[in-house]
Enzyme design. Structure first.
Site, short mmCIF file in Angstrom:
data_model
loop_
_atom_site.label_atom_id
_atom_site.label_comp_id
_atom_site.label_asym_id
_atom_site.label_seq_id
_atom_site.Cartn_x
_atom_site.Cartn_y
_atom_site.Cartn_z
N ASP A 47 -27.00 -22.23 40.65
CA ASP A 47 -25.44 -21.85 40.76
C ASP A 47 -24.55 -23.29 40.76
O ASP A 47 -25.18 -24.21 40.91
CB ASP A 47 -25.34 -20.78 41.60
CG ASP A 47 -23.96 -20.02 41.29
OD1 ASP A 47 -23.01 -20.45 40.49
OD2 ASP A 47 -23.43 -19.16 42.12
C1 NOJ Z 1 -20.52 -19.64 40.07
C2 NOJ Z 1 -20.76 -18.08 39.98
O1 NOJ Z 1 -21.21 -17.80 41.06
C3 NOJ Z 1 -21.79 -17.81 38.81
O2 NOJ Z 1 -22.11 -16.36 38.83
C4 NOJ Z 1 -21.40 -18.25 37.48
O3 NOJ Z 1 -22.05 -18.16 36.55
C5 NOJ Z 1 -21.33 -19.86 37.49
N1 NOJ Z 1 -20.13 -20.03 38.76
C6 NOJ Z 1 -20.60 -20.42 36.29
O4 NOJ Z 1 -19.36 -20.09 36.09
#
Ligand code: NOJ
Length: 853
Positions: free
Chosen positions: A285
């Site tokens: 993530d």
């Molecule tokens: C953080 C989020 O938790 C995730 O779901 C997302 O895909 C990424 N940011 C990218 O935006």
């Protein structure tokens, strides 16, 4: 009481079912699991793997590193991009949110949320939604779509991002994952199952966010999950995603058993790559990575968005990975495996043929802008404004209509069309004054609510509000339409309500991702009540209108007790988060063109306390600990165990018609006890490390002429920085000997004999009412064992029936449905005890039951 079972180096924590006490968080420990299993082309992956291997074989070290490392936040078109391989004309792979459409997209659709897909209990619609979304991502040149979601699963009803996923039940979520992954990947885009795993709340998922709210934490929250609960609850839907051949999995921000999700060898090497035989790649993530070599050895394959913190210009991977290989701390076979996993997902979805170049940009909706947005370089055409919507509005409308859950109906719905005057109340009926995309990442709730907030969103191409759609319909029918959208204009509301034949009252509850705070809701909801004093709005309307129909747009369960039994509240519809066709899909149901067939994917309680589990919403310790002491008992399992009567149970939903069940039959298809633990050894790791010359990996001589600011590159600065030696590493991390196949493993998704069908359940369902409609036949299993949930959902099937029509519905149960995870054997095991199958229309309304024999 906690049992600690020590087993050949594995520590498994089990909670004795009858002793529900607090495990000491200090015991929450994640055992090491090394070496990292290599992709071997198992299951359906052989051809893709072979092509990937051939591709990776011709790459230099820095080219491989480029595949694994993001170029940095806002350095490219998408929310994440990896580096290119110019020598082979290989473009940068683009990763883009979200689970309900293209985040920051233009001329793309805003689909109903994952929760709404689950509310339909309709496999085909789930698949078609995935397919349509996949087509849109592909049309924009997005290689990996960042969805679907099975974490959060829904441990807490307030969990800010529950709506991005499907249901608080693992089986229903598993079906959502399976169908969505299939749909998306059939369209040619790599799906990314996220957030792996135990990411059940927003607060404390990241240190920075926690500190922003004044908590002096030093590490992210640790979700402390015992081994059995992990397998039977949280891992279950991820196993389904892997079985559907998902190409990517995103590891989560928070810790699991005090080890970060993206560096947790037990989760990544052990459960995912060994036991579930996952053949794709694990990406972090965004900034969920906290180490370089350690994460790589633990099973992380791709760093997103590449930089240590947004725009820091440095990376745990990138040049540091090149260095790690050169100095001997990271074996080249691990880097080869990362690159091969990434390329296998690419070939598996046939992206080598006719895949469009990325033609969208996340940082501007203008045609022209900076490709390198952060450093303001490479100005040019960044948005070709390709219209990728096709005919997707049709599936969006159909799915949203069929997702509607009719909670209460005293016979006033469907509307006859002859009501003289329709009145609409509440800000949730109309358009926000700022426009449907007016709040960045939808972080606001002042018009009709059709999605939550955060990265799990998409831009609306348009948003049909309930007011628009109902007005259009009512005008066709010659009805009079009045509306008061100010939630607090009580005197106008009462006056208008007094005259109306039907008072449609719109209320909402919103939530989202933790980086946005809306009205004190820091991602997670601060309570389960309606926003904008929705309870008072409803009661005000109902005080003068005898036919008050409530429509709820919400991210999850809300408390209804203040008015649900009010005699003037004649009907209640739960519409969830319907996406762009909100008003149309609602009108279809209100006027009866579609018979509502949605069923609750979670429990609606009478009181907040009834749910049991609590969010961790404060911390006095540096590393917040969240002990999942309830084990398997979340949502309906908790209500059943504690004999708490909910307001509306899991699986509940009314129809405009009625159904009768008869002729339950059970047929044995195979020996339920015939499970065969996997045996044997995996292939030996025969990687040969060639001698690499550090001088080949220095920044190129002409670098300053093309360098991009804050961009992540794979090169090293100087040969003298390379200090070969013996670096500390977890035991076994460098082991290249053949490893045993885990008993529960052997194929993508886990041991194939788990998925062999062993029983067929058939039942006759008859439409006994006066309208054609769809019934969701639900099959629950009761094991009768004290430490099992009273019942668990194990199958369902949606069936369309004309008036008077009967159909035989057949579903199958496989071994996994009947077995339990043994922490001692570290395998699935059969249980003793008489198993009963219950068939009916909700988790508390069983029409028929029979023993499994
Ligand atoms: C953080 C989020 O938790 C995730 O779901 C997302 O895909 C990424 N940011 C990218 O935006």
């Amino acid at each position: 009481m906690v049992n600690i079972i020590l087993l050949a180096g594995l520590v498994a924590t089990t909670l004795a079912a009858d002793l529900p006490t607090q495990p000491s968080s200090a015991l929450a420990y994640s055992p090491p699991y090394y070496p990292s299993p290599r992709i071997d082309g198992g299951g359906d992956w052989k051809a893709a793997y072979q092509r990937a291997k051939a591709f990776v074989d011709q790459l230099t070290l820095t080219e491989k590193v480029n595949l694994t490392t993001g170029t940095g936040w806002q350095s490219d078109n998408c929310v994440g991009n990896v580096g290119t391989i110019p020598r082979l004309n290989f473009p940068s792979l683009c990763m883009q949110d979200s689970p309900l459409g293209i985040r920051f997209g233009t001329y793309s659709s805003a689909f109903p949320a994952g929760m709404n897909a689950a509310m339909t209990w309709d496999r085909e619609l789930m698949y078609l939604r995935g397919l349509a979304m996949g087509e849109e991502f592909k049309g924009k040149g997005v290689n990996m779509a960042l969805g679907p979601v099975a974490g959060p699963l829904g441990r807490h009803p307030e969990g800010g991002r529950n709506w991005e996923g499907f249901s608080a039940d693992p089986m229903l979520t598993g079906v959502g994952m399976f169908e969505t992954v299939k749909g998306m990947q059939d369209a040619g885009v790599i799906a990314t199952a996220k957030h792996y795993i135990g990411n059940e709340q927003e607060l404390f998922r990241q240190v920075g966010e926690g500190r922003q709210w004044g908590f002096n934490i030093t590490e992210s929250l640790s979700s402390n999950i015992d081994d059995r609960t992990m397998h039977e609850l949280y891992l279950w839907p991820f196993a389904d995603a892997v079985r559907a051949n998902v190409g990517a999995i995103m590891c989560s921000y928070q810790q699991v058993n005090n080890s970060y999700g993206c560096a947790n060898s037990k989760l990544l090497n052990g459960l995912l790559k060994d036991e579930l035989d996952f053949q794709g790649l694990v990406m972090s993530d965004w900034s969920a990575q906290h180490s370089g070599v350690a994460s790589a050895l633990a099973g992380l394959d791709m760093s997103m968005p590449g930089d240590v913190t947004f725009n820091s210009g440095d990376s745990y991977f990138g040049g540091n990975m090149t260095m790690a290989v050169l100095n001997g701390s990271l074996p080249i076979w691990r880097v080869d495996d990362m690159a091969t996993r990434i390329m296998s997902a690419y070939y598996f979805t046939h992206q080598d043929k006719n895949f469009p170049e990325t033609n969208m940009n996340s940082w501007t909706t203008d045609d022209y802008g900076y490709l390198r947005y952060y450093s303001k370089e490479h100005y040019g055409l960044v948005n070709k404004q390709v219209d990728v919507r096709g005919q997707h509005h049709k599936i969006i409308r159909e799915l949203s209509a069929k997702a509607n859950i009719l909670l209460k109906n005293s016979g006033v719905l469907p509307l006859t069309g002859k009501e003289k005057q329709i009145a609409l109340f509440g800000s949730d009926a109309g358009e926000t004054p700022y426009g449907p995309n007016g709040h960045p990442d939808r972080g606001g709730n002042d018009g009709t609510l059709a999605m939550g907030w955060g990265s799990g969103t998409a831009n609306f191409p348009y948003l049909v509000t309930p007011l628009e759609a109902i007005k259009a319909k009512a005008l066709q029918l010659g009805q009079v339409v009045q509306s008061v959208l100010d939630d607090y204009a009580y005197s106008q509301i009462k006056d208008t309500a007094r005259q109306a034949s039907v008072c449609l009252t719109f209320v909402s509850a919103d939530s989202g991702e933790g980086y946005i705070d809306v009205d004190g809701n820091r991602g997670d909801r601060k309570n389960l009540t309606l926003w904008h004093n929705g309870d008072d709005l409803i009661k005000t309307v109902a005080s003068t209108c005898k036919n008050t129909v409530v429509v709820i747009h919400s991210v999850g369960p809300v408390l209804l007790e203040e008015w649900i039994d009010h005699p003037n509240v004649t009907a209640v519809l739960f519409a969830g988060l319907p996406g762009q066709e909100s008003g149309n899909s609602l009108t279809d149901v209100l006027y009866g063109a579609v018979n509502p067939s949605g069923r609750l994917p979670f429990t609606i309680a009478k009181h907040r306390e009834d749910y049991g589990v609590k969010l961790t919403n404060s911390s006095t310790v540096a590393v917040p600990q969240q002990d999942f002491t309830e084990g398997l008992f979340i949502d309906y399992r908790h209500f059943d165990k504690n004999e708490i009567t909910p307001r509306y149970e899991f699986g509940y939903g009314l129809s405009y018609t009625t159904f009768k069940y008869s002729h339950l039959k059970i047929r044995r298809l195979a020996d339920p006890a015939g499970y065969k633990p996997a045996k044997g050894m995996q292939a030996k790791n025969d990687a040969v490390s060639k001698k690499l010359d550090p001088a080949d990996y220095l920044f190129p001589k002409d670098f300053s002429s093309w360098k991009v600011g804050n961009f992540i590159y794979p090169y090293i600065k100087s040969v003298s920085d390379v200090k070969q030696g013996s670096y500390p590493a977890p035991k076994g991390a460098y082991d290249t000997s053949a490893q045993p196949v885990p008993a529960a493993g052997g194929a993508p998704g886990g041991n194939p004999s788990l998925y062999e069908n062993v029983y067929e359940i058939s039942v006759v369902v008859t439409n006994t009412g006066k309208k054609a409609g769809e019934e969701v036949v639900q099959v629950y299993l009761e094991t009768g064992l004290a430490d099992d949930p009273k019942i668990v959902l194990r199958q369902f099937e949606k069936v369309m029936l004309r008036v008077g029509e009967s159909k035989t519905v057949k579903v199958k149960l496989n071994r996994r449905d009947l077995m339990r995870w043994s922490v001692v054997k570290q395998d699935w095991t059969c249980t003793e005890g008489k198993k009963v199958v219950h068939v009916g229309c909700s988790s508390r309304q069983f029409a028929l039951s029979a023993n499994l024999a």
